[in-house]
Scaffold this motif. Structure first.
Motif, short mmCIF file in Angstrom:
data_model
loop_
_atom_site.label_atom_id
_atom_site.label_comp_id
_atom_site.label_asym_id
_atom_site.label_seq_id
_atom_site.Cartn_x
_atom_site.Cartn_y
_atom_site.Cartn_z
N UNK A 117 0.97 -1.24 -0.26
CA UNK A 117 0.25 0.10 -0.10
C UNK A 117 0.65 1.22 -0.22
N UNK A 118 1.98 1.45 0.76
CA UNK A 118 2.78 2.20 0.41
C UNK A 118 4.30 1.74 0.61
N UNK A 119 4.00 1.14 -1.17
CA UNK A 119 4.97 0.99 -1.99
C UNK A 119 5.93 2.41 -2.18
N UNK A 120 5.76 3.80 -2.33
CA UNK A 120 6.29 4.41 -2.58
C UNK A 120 7.01 5.34 -1.68
N UNK A 121 6.84 4.94 -0.63
CA UNK A 121 7.72 5.73 0.85
C UNK A 121 8.63 4.20 2.02
N UNK A 122 9.46 5.08 2.26
CA UNK A 122 10.09 4.39 2.70
C UNK A 122 9.35 3.79 4.30
N UNK A 123 9.81 2.58 4.71
CA UNK A 123 8.55 2.13 5.87
C UNK A 123 8.91 1.95 7.12
N UNK A 124 8.95 2.67 8.23
CA UNK A 124 8.93 2.50 9.99
C UNK A 124 7.60 1.18 10.25
N UNK A 125 8.19 0.52 10.85
CA UNK A 125 7.62 -0.34 11.57
C UNK A 125 7.76 0.04 13.25
N UNK A 126 6.47 -0.17 13.73
CA UNK A 126 7.07 0.03 15.49
C UNK A 126 5.71 -0.89 15.96
N UNK A 127 6.84 -1.89 16.56
CA UNK A 127 6.17 -3.22 17.55
C UNK A 127 5.97 -2.94 19.41
N UNK A 128 5.36 -2.52 19.63
CA UNK A 128 4.85 -2.66 21.02
C UNK A 128 4.61 -3.91 22.21
N UNK A 129 5.82 -4.25 23.18
CA UNK A 129 5.82 -5.65 23.55
C UNK A 129 5.23 -5.14 25.05
N UNK A 130 5.00 -6.16 25.71
CA UNK A 130 4.94 -6.52 26.75
C UNK A 130 5.40 -8.15 27.36
N UNK A 131 5.05 -7.94 29.00
CA UNK A 131 5.47 -9.56 29.19
C UNK A 131 4.36 -10.30 28.95
N UNK A 132 4.46 -11.52 29.08
CA UNK A 132 3.42 -12.31 28.47
C UNK A 132 2.54 -12.43 29.61
N UNK A 133 2.65 -12.26 30.94
CA UNK A 133 2.15 -12.41 31.79
C UNK A 133 0.99 -11.62 32.75
N UNK A 134 1.37 -10.23 31.79
CA UNK A 134 1.14 -9.30 31.97
C UNK A 134 -0.52 -8.64 30.94
N UNK A 135 0.02 -9.42 29.96
CA UNK A 135 -0.88 -9.73 28.61
C UNK A 135 -1.91 -10.44 28.65
#
Length: 260
Positions: A117-135
């Motif tokens: 979808x954004x093939x004409x742009x540089x893509x920056x992906x951000x993934x926020x994670x937390x301890x599995x027990x809290x999730x």
């Protein structure tokens, strides 16, 4: 960012970790973003104009024209150098995160859709994670998801496995994983990095909103650990897995791990 870079900065999960991000963009900050040709997509805009293309399971979702260049009634997206999307459930619903055989089984296709979808742009992906027990605590507190007893035999999913699949689904993307063990400490850096601005440009109203509004689900999960008890064996396996995940992610090629 250099002036000639066109970017799409996408926060795509995980569920109930870094929430209500775009709600923290003050009017002052929005004007600042506009002055540097940055468009932060609101939740309403995402649902009305972008979600169908990103979550599509057929080739329609791979067509760039399904997203750019127009937002109905707004300036064309292609007039902005930088686009910011924050959608903590982009990879799938909560049950896909914790109750499926594989964490977020649709992640590969959805990340591929973003790339196309954004093939004409540089893509920056951000993934926020937390301890599995809290999730998992957040899941246990939600009666809609209590479909089976939670015991020491319950599978523990790996964040590192998910990160590998995200990276491989869009090799050209710059992937940053954020460790939200201490949400109040990491959130300002996450927020400014996602928006592509310096931390000291965050105004007082924005900093207040980050502290009071953002990460509400995760903060509640931390409090719920005193009430909602997880099997001791499962808790131990989750704690160990999170440390293993952080170690693995920290050594992954083409992936950055951000800690508070």
């Amino acid at each position: 960012m250099t002036s000639n870079q066109r970017t799409a900065s996408v926060h795509l999960g995980a569920n109930r970790v870094a929430t209500s991000v775009t709600d923290c963009v003050s009017d002052h900050l929005r004007k600042l973003l506009t002055s540097v040709s940055t468009k932060a997509i609101s939740r309403k805009e995402y649902v009305e104009h972008l979600r169908a293309a990103i979550v599509a399971t057929d080739n329609l979702g791979l067509l760039q024209n399904a997203i750019e260049p127009v937002l109905k009634g707004k300036k064309a997206l292609d007039k902005f150098q930088h686009i910011v999307i924050s959608e903590h459930a982009l990879l799938g619903p909560l049950e896909d995160m914790l109750t499926k055989k594989t964490m977020f089984p649709k992640a590969k296709r959805r990340v591929q859709n973003i790339g196309h979808a954004f093939s004409d742009r540089d893509i920056k992906i951000h993934l926020a994670i937390a301890p599995q027990a809290e999730c998992f605590t957040s899941l246990l507190a939600d009666e809609d998801f209590l479909t089976a007893p939670i015991t020491g035999a319950t599978p523990v999913h790996s964040w590192a496995n998910l990160v590998t699949r995200i990276r491989d689904a869009c090799p050209r993307a710059e992937v940053t994983v954020w460790n939200f063990e201490k949400p109040d400490e990491i959130m300002p850096s996450f927020f400014s990095s996602l928006l592509g601005i310096e931390n000291d440009l965050l105004d007082r109203r924005t900093r207040h909103d980050i502290s009071s509004k953002a990460c509400e689900h995760l903060k509640n999960a931390k409090l719920l650990t005193e009430i909602v008890q997880i099997d001791d064996e499962l808790q131990t396996r989750m704690d160990v897995q999170y440390e293993l995940d952080l170690s693995a992610i920290g050594s992954m090629p083409n992936v950055s791990l951000a800690r508070s």
